[in-house]
Design an enzyme around this catalytic site. Sequence first.
Site, PDB file in Angstrom:
ATOM      1  N   GLY A  18       0.812  -1.204   0.000  1.00  0.00           N
ATOM      2  CA  GLY A  18       0.000   0.000   0.000  1.00  0.00           C
ATOM      3  C   GLY A  18       0.844   1.251   0.000  1.00  0.00           C
ATOM      4  N   ILE A  20       1.357   3.820   2.369  1.00  0.00           N
ATOM      5  CA  ILE A  20       2.256   4.040   3.506  1.00  0.00           C
ATOM      6  C   ILE A  20       3.230   2.882   3.661  1.00  0.00           C
ATOM      7  CG2 ILE A  20       2.384   4.380   6.001  1.00  0.00           C
ATOM      8  CD1 ILE A  20      -0.362   5.683   5.886  1.00  0.00           C
ATOM      9  N   GLY A  44      -3.644  -2.406  -2.186  1.00  0.00           N
ATOM     10  CA  GLY A  44      -2.254  -2.102  -2.518  1.00  0.00           C
ATOM     11  C   GLY A  44      -1.979  -2.380  -3.985  1.00  0.00           C
ATOM     12  N   THR A 103     -11.873  -7.294   7.792  1.00  0.00           N
ATOM     13  CA  THR A 103     -10.454  -7.100   7.507  1.00  0.00           C
ATOM     14  C   THR A 103      -9.736  -6.469   8.687  1.00  0.00           C
ATOM     15  OG1 THR A 103     -10.820  -6.878   5.122  1.00  0.00           O
ATOM     16  CG2 THR A 103      -8.786  -5.939   6.005  1.00  0.00           C
ATOM     17  N   TYR A 157     -15.667   1.798  10.132  1.00  0.00           N
ATOM     18  CA  TYR A 157     -14.199   1.855  10.104  1.00  0.00           C
ATOM     19  C   TYR A 157     -13.659   2.336  11.446  1.00  0.00           C
ATOM     20  CZ  TYR A 157      -9.496   3.354   8.698  1.00  0.00           C
ATOM     21  OH  TYR A 157      -8.141   3.542   8.604  1.00  0.00           O
ATOM     22  N   LYS A 161     -11.406   0.056  14.074  1.00  0.00           N
ATOM     23  CA  LYS A 161     -10.046   0.438  14.468  1.00  0.00           C
ATOM     24  C   LYS A 161      -9.966   0.680  15.979  1.00  0.00           C
ATOM     25  CE  LYS A 161      -7.094   0.591  12.125  1.00  0.00           C
ATOM     26  NZ  LYS A 161      -6.214  -0.541  11.682  1.00  0.00           N
TER      27      LYS A 161
END
Length: 328
Positions: A18, A20, A44, A103, A157, A161
């Site tokens: 990806g 970063i 990615g 994921t 999301y 996280k």
Amino acid sequence: MNQLAEQPVHALITGGAGFIGSHLAHFLLEKGQHVHIVDDLSTGSITNLDELRKNPNFGHTIADVQDEPLMAELVDRADVVYHLAAAVGVRLIVESPVRTIETNIGCTEVILRLANKKRKKVVVASTSEVYGKNDSVPFLEDHDLVMGSTSKARWSYACSKAIDEFLALAYHRARGLPVVVVRLFNTVGPRQTGRYGMVLPTFVRQALMGQPITVFGDGKQSRCFSYVGEVVECLYKLAHCPEAEGQVVNVGSRHEITIEDLAVLVKELTESTSEIVKISYDEAYAEGFEDMPRRIPDVSKLEGLIGKSPQMDIAEIAKSVIQHYRER
């Protein structure tokens, strides 16, 4: 500021193909480390690895991080794991909430469970999204997280996280696993794609192609953009800072700009004739979409731990992205 601990020599990066992750891999290779990345290429790109593959200290595996037997071997060989694999981008999150949740949480569960067996250090990439609707800016790491309704997929999301963070810190407190949680604030730079709603590359592409530059909402929402090269250096230093273990650390820039002003800046730097057009959130994403008006980090903890924070001006960052697109 604390001195860096003795440097691990072998790094594993999940999500390494990806934006970063590939920049981090390049940075670590420049430091003389051995780097192995694993990525399923769902977001990615294999082209991000083209230059890296020329280095004999680099290796890669195209696979899902939730492939536990495979990851057990890769984690076992690593000294430090940079866990960056995640669903990324607002558009992907809105359109694929199941994938986002599975994921983000599933991959983190696997990495922490395997790292714990051999006490491998893990740097877990989280996001400023976890602050949600909190309006107490600048955001401190111990501020309350204010999430939206579960009926709005947009918050899946942030919630997933946040669970990643809870799990990582639980492993540290209960089992002594050396982990660092980093909350990233709008990391940008060359090779970032606008495919999933990333605003700066989207503006640059639109401006260079003479298309309307599309600003969502009223454009008054503001963000602090950080140059990816500075961000990956912060990740590296935090990985080697013993005092950062068990900590949540904001990684971002203090320099604030509205999205409308960012569009104007990109238009000026590209000398584009594109018109700046505002589009409602309902039209851009989904009815009832919610956004945060400001997202500004307090980076005093970061600076106390490693003696620095991202400083590059947004105009210079934008120039680097424009140059990258022009070269392509």
